[in-house]
Design an enzyme around this catalytic site. Structure first.
Site, mmCIF file in Angstrom:
data_model
loop_
_atom_site.group_PDB
_atom_site.id
_atom_site.type_symbol
_atom_site.label_atom_id
_atom_site.label_comp_id
_atom_site.label_asym_id
_atom_site.label_seq_id
_atom_site.Cartn_x
_atom_site.Cartn_y
_atom_site.Cartn_z
ATOM 1 N N GLY A 135 2.191 40.676 -20.422
ATOM 2 C CA GLY A 135 1.784 39.353 -19.935
ATOM 3 C C GLY A 135 0.398 38.968 -20.438
ATOM 4 O O GLY A 135 -0.255 39.719 -21.166
ATOM 5 N N ARG A 159 9.763 46.204 -19.146
ATOM 6 C CA ARG A 159 11.170 46.110 -18.754
ATOM 7 C C ARG A 159 12.007 46.180 -20.008
ATOM 8 O O ARG A 159 11.517 45.937 -21.108
ATOM 9 C CB ARG A 159 11.435 44.756 -18.096
ATOM 10 C CG ARG A 159 11.006 44.682 -16.657
ATOM 11 C CD ARG A 159 11.120 43.242 -16.199
ATOM 12 N NE ARG A 159 10.215 42.397 -16.983
ATOM 13 C CZ ARG A 159 10.445 41.131 -17.298
ATOM 14 N NH1 ARG A 159 11.558 40.546 -16.945
ATOM 15 N NH2 ARG A 159 9.572 40.427 -17.984
ATOM 16 N N SER A 172 -3.485 37.021 -5.441
ATOM 17 C CA SER A 172 -3.596 35.659 -5.969
ATOM 18 C C SER A 172 -4.148 34.708 -4.923
ATOM 19 O O SER A 172 -4.008 34.935 -3.713
ATOM 20 C CB SER A 172 -2.189 35.205 -6.369
ATOM 21 O OG SER A 172 -2.080 33.803 -6.312
ATOM 22 N N GLU A 202 -2.818 32.225 -4.042
ATOM 23 C CA GLU A 202 -1.674 31.755 -3.250
ATOM 24 C C GLU A 202 -1.608 32.453 -1.887
ATOM 25 O O GLU A 202 -0.889 31.989 -1.004
ATOM 26 C CB GLU A 202 -0.369 31.973 -4.017
ATOM 27 C CG GLU A 202 -0.124 30.942 -5.094
ATOM 28 C CD GLU A 202 0.130 29.535 -4.545
ATOM 29 O OE1 GLU A 202 0.975 29.388 -3.648
ATOM 30 O OE2 GLU A 202 -0.524 28.593 -5.012
ATOM 31 N N TYR A 253 5.935 33.495 -3.407
ATOM 32 C CA TYR A 253 4.991 34.187 -4.294
ATOM 33 C C TYR A 253 3.741 34.600 -3.515
ATOM 34 O O TYR A 253 3.277 35.740 -3.610
ATOM 35 C CB TYR A 253 4.629 33.272 -5.475
ATOM 36 C CG TYR A 253 3.568 33.844 -6.381
ATOM 37 C CD1 TYR A 253 3.847 34.921 -7.218
ATOM 38 C CD2 TYR A 253 2.273 33.328 -6.375
ATOM 39 C CE1 TYR A 253 2.871 35.459 -8.033
ATOM 40 C CE2 TYR A 253 1.290 33.863 -7.188
ATOM 41 C CZ TYR A 253 1.590 34.920 -8.022
ATOM 42 O OH TYR A 253 0.610 35.464 -8.821
ATOM 43 N N LYS A 263 2.356 38.422 -2.456
ATOM 44 C CA LYS A 263 1.005 38.917 -2.764
ATOM 45 C C LYS A 263 0.313 39.431 -1.495
ATOM 46 O O LYS A 263 -0.495 40.357 -1.563
ATOM 47 C CB LYS A 263 0.186 37.818 -3.445
ATOM 48 C CG LYS A 263 0.664 37.505 -4.859
ATOM 49 C CD LYS A 263 0.507 38.719 -5.772
ATOM 50 C CE LYS A 263 0.934 38.468 -7.193
ATOM 51 N NZ LYS A 263 0.825 39.663 -8.040
ATOM 52 N N ARG A 281 -0.997 25.274 -20.059
ATOM 53 C CA ARG A 281 -0.371 25.544 -21.363
ATOM 54 C C ARG A 281 0.656 24.473 -21.698
ATOM 55 O O ARG A 281 0.824 24.092 -22.862
ATOM 56 C CB ARG A 281 0.265 26.936 -21.318
ATOM 57 C CG ARG A 281 0.799 27.409 -22.659
ATOM 58 C CD ARG A 281 -0.304 27.957 -23.546
ATOM 59 N NE ARG A 281 0.133 28.031 -24.941
ATOM 60 C CZ ARG A 281 0.972 28.920 -25.438
ATOM 61 N NH1 ARG A 281 1.451 29.873 -24.655
ATOM 62 N NH2 ARG A 281 1.312 28.898 -26.712
ATOM 63 N N LYS A 282 1.311 23.967 -20.653
ATOM 64 C CA LYS A 282 2.284 22.895 -20.866
ATOM 65 C C LYS A 282 1.569 21.683 -21.484
ATOM 66 O O LYS A 282 2.070 21.045 -22.408
ATOM 67 C CB LYS A 282 2.925 22.534 -19.516
ATOM 68 C CG LYS A 282 4.056 21.546 -19.602
ATOM 69 C CD LYS A 282 4.737 21.405 -18.237
ATOM 70 C CE LYS A 282 5.617 20.172 -18.191
ATOM 71 N NZ LYS A 282 6.191 19.946 -16.854
HETATM 72 P P1 GDP Z 1 -0.031 27.665 -9.910
HETATM 73 O O1 GDP Z 1 -1.294 27.205 -9.284
HETATM 74 O O2 GDP Z 1 0.044 29.155 -10.040
HETATM 75 O O3 GDP Z 1 1.184 27.128 -9.260
HETATM 76 O O4 GDP Z 1 -0.099 27.154 -11.440
HETATM 77 P P2 GDP Z 1 0.603 25.947 -12.208
HETATM 78 O O5 GDP Z 1 -0.047 25.882 -13.537
HETATM 79 O O6 GDP Z 1 2.094 26.098 -12.212
HETATM 80 O O7 GDP Z 1 0.255 24.638 -11.346
HETATM 81 C C1 GDP Z 1 -1.075 24.235 -11.176
HETATM 82 C C2 GDP Z 1 -1.123 22.866 -10.512
HETATM 83 O O8 GDP Z 1 -0.674 21.860 -11.433
HETATM 84 C C3 GDP Z 1 -0.252 22.712 -9.274
HETATM 85 O O9 GDP Z 1 -1.004 22.028 -8.287
HETATM 86 C C4 GDP Z 1 0.884 21.805 -9.725
HETATM 87 O O10 GDP Z 1 1.365 20.985 -8.663
HETATM 88 C C5 GDP Z 1 0.175 20.945 -10.771
HETATM 89 N N1 GDP Z 1 1.088 20.349 -11.761
HETATM 90 C C6 GDP Z 1 1.171 19.038 -12.082
HETATM 91 N N2 GDP Z 1 2.113 18.829 -13.011
HETATM 92 C C7 GDP Z 1 2.661 20.038 -13.289
HETATM 93 C C8 GDP Z 1 3.699 20.460 -14.181
HETATM 94 O O11 GDP Z 1 4.305 19.665 -14.904
HETATM 95 N N3 GDP Z 1 3.976 21.807 -14.207
HETATM 96 C C9 GDP Z 1 3.304 22.712 -13.421
HETATM 97 N N4 GDP Z 1 3.608 24.009 -13.524
HETATM 98 N N5 GDP Z 1 2.335 22.326 -12.566
HETATM 99 C C10 GDP Z 1 2.015 21.018 -12.483
#
Ligand code: GDP
Length: 334
Positions: free
Chosen positions: A10, A32, A131, A133, A155, A159, A197-198
Site C-alpha cells: 500500500g 495477499r 485512523s 475515523e 471502518y 480501528k 488522487r481522484k
Molecule cells: P476518507 O476521509 O478516508 O473517507 O477519504 P476520502 O478521500 O475518500 O474522502 C475525503 C473527503 O472527500 C470526504 O469528506 C468525502 O465526502 C469527500 N469527497 C467529495 N467528493 C468525493 C469523491 O468523489 N470521492 C471521495 N472518495 N470522497 C469525496
C-alpha cells in the site's frame, strides 16, 4: 534491525519500507495472494515478501517466525471508508483477527513479562495504524489523544477494535504496542478512489484530453490532509520513543475539496469550475464537528510535525499523475 510490515504494497507500506531500508533494516512484508505490487516494484530485490493470510493464526505465526522482526508495523486494512458499509462485519472481523493474531504471535516470541514490570518493557515492538475515523462524529474539535472515540463507519469501528486490542497488549502483556491515530495522508501513491488522487488523476486526464469532466461529491467537505512519507516517519519515531504511547498524527489544518480542486487544476492551467460536476452518488453526510487533529503531543515527545505545505502536496500529486499518464500513453498509443 529487522522489520515486518503488513500492507507493504500500500501507500504507507511502500514508503515505510523505503525509510527502513535507508536506515539499514532488513525488511519483510506480508502480501495477499495476487496483491497488486506496483508501489513496491522498485524495492523487490531488497525486501522479503511473505504470502500471508492475516485472518489465519498459523499463517501469521509462520510469517512472524520467518521475518524474526524487532518491529512489526501493522498497516494492512480495507481503507476505503464507503466500501466498509458494504460488508461491515468482515471489516471489523479483519481488524479483530489480524491484530489479535499478530499480538498473539509476538507474545509467543517474547520472554514472559516480569511481574509488576513497567508497560512495554519487552524488546519486540508493535505499531498499529489507527485512523481519524475513530473520532467520527467527534464530540470536540480539534481531536487529541484524550478525545473520546465516536466512530460512524464500520471502518472507524474496526480501528477502535484494533486500538483497544493494542492497548490491552501493552497494559496486560507488557508489549511495546502502540497505535498512531493517523489523519488523512496523501501522496502520488494514494489509491485512485480517494478524493485527492481522484482529483489529481482526473485533472491530468482532462489536461491530456483523455477525459472531459470530473464527478465528485461534496466540494465543501474538509479534511486534515498531510503528506504520507512524513506519517511513516512518525510511525518509526513512535517505536523509538522512550515509552509506548498512542499519538494523534495530523497537520492541524483543514482544507476543502474545492480548494484541492482549485490548486490541482490551476497547476495545469485549467479552471476547475469548467470541469468539476457534483454527483450525489459521491456525496456523504457531513460530519457534525470538523475532523482536525491536534498533534502537540507528537511534537513534544517525538519531535514530529507535519511539514509539506498543502499546495505543495497537491502540486506534487498532480504533476506526478500528469507524467504517469503521459508516459503510459507514449508506451501504448491508441
Ligand atoms: P476518507 O476521509 O478516508 O473517507 O477519504 P476520502 O478521500 O475518500 O474522502 C475525503 C473527503 O472527500 C470526504 O469528506 C468525502 O465526502 C469527500 N469527497 C467529495 N467528493 C468525493 C469523491 O468523489 N470521492 C471521495 N472518495 N470522497 C469525496
Amino acid at each position: 534491525m529487522r522489520a515486518l510490515i503488513t500492507g507493504i504494497t500500500g501507500q504507507d507500506g511502500s514508503y515505510l519500507a523505503e525509510l527502513l531500508l535507508a536506515q539499514g533494516y532488513h525488511v519483510s512484508g506480508t502480501v495477499r495472494k495476487n496483491s497488486p505490487t506496483s508501489n513496491i516494484e522498485h524495492l523487490r530485490s531488497q525486501i522479503a515478501l511473505l504470502e500471508t493470510d492475516l485472518l489465519d493464526r498459523d499463517s501469521v505465526m509462520s510469517a512472524v517466525r520467518q521475518a524474526a522482526p524487532d518491529e512489526v508495523y501493522h498497516l494492512a486494512a480495507k481503507t476505503f471508508v464507503p466500501s466498509s458499509h458494504e460488508d461491515p462485519q468482515s471489516v471489523i472481523e479483519f481488524a479483530e483477527r489480524s491484530v489479535g493474531n499478530l499480538l498473539a504471535a509476538l507474545k509467543g516470541l517474547t520472554p514472559p513479562n516480569p511481574p509488576g514490570g513497567p508497560e512495554g518493557d519487552r524488546n519486540l515492538k508493535f505499531f498499529h495504524a489507527a485512523s481519524a475515523e475513530v473520532f467520527g462524529d467527534a464530540t470536540e474539535s480539534p481531536q487529541s489523544e484524550s478525545t473520546p472515540f465516536h466512530p460512524r463507519s464500520p471502518y472507524g469501528e474496526a480501528k477502535v477494535v484494533g486500538f483497544e486490542l493494542t492497548k490491552q497488549a501493552r497494559a496486560r502483556d507488557g508489549i511495546f504496542a502502540v497505535s498512531g491515530i493517523l489523519f488523512n495522508h496523501e501522496s502520488p501513491r494514494r489509491g485512485e478512489k480517494f478524493v485527492t488522487r481522484k482529483i489529481t488523476r482526473g485533472a491530468a486526464m482532462i489536461k491530456l484530453g483523455q477525459a472531459k469532466s470530473l464527478e465528485l461529491g461534496d466540494l465543501d467537505a474538509r479534511r486534515d490532509w498531510g503528506y504520507a512519507p512524513e506519517y511513516v516517519d512518525a510511525m518509526h519515531r513512535m517505536l523509538h520513543a522512550e515509552s509506548p504511547e498512542d499519538f494523534v498524527l495530523a497537520t492541524g489544518r483543514t482544507h476543502s475539496v474545492r480548494e484541492f480542486c482549485d490548486i490541482a487544476f490551476s497547476e495545469l492551467g485549467l479552471d476547475y469550475r469548467d470541469y468539476v460536476r457534483v454527483n450525489s452518488e459521491f456525496v456523504r453526510p457531513p460530519e457534525a464537528m470538523q475532523l482536525v487533529g491536534n498533534s502537540a503531543e507528537a511534537k513534544r515527545l517525538l519531535g514530529w510535525e507535519a511539514q509539506l505545505p498543502f499546495a505543495e502536496l497537491v502540486k506534487r500529486m498532480v504533476n506526478h499523475d500528469l507524467a504517469l499518464l503521459r508516459d503510459s500513453s507514449l508506451r501504448s498509443p491508441s
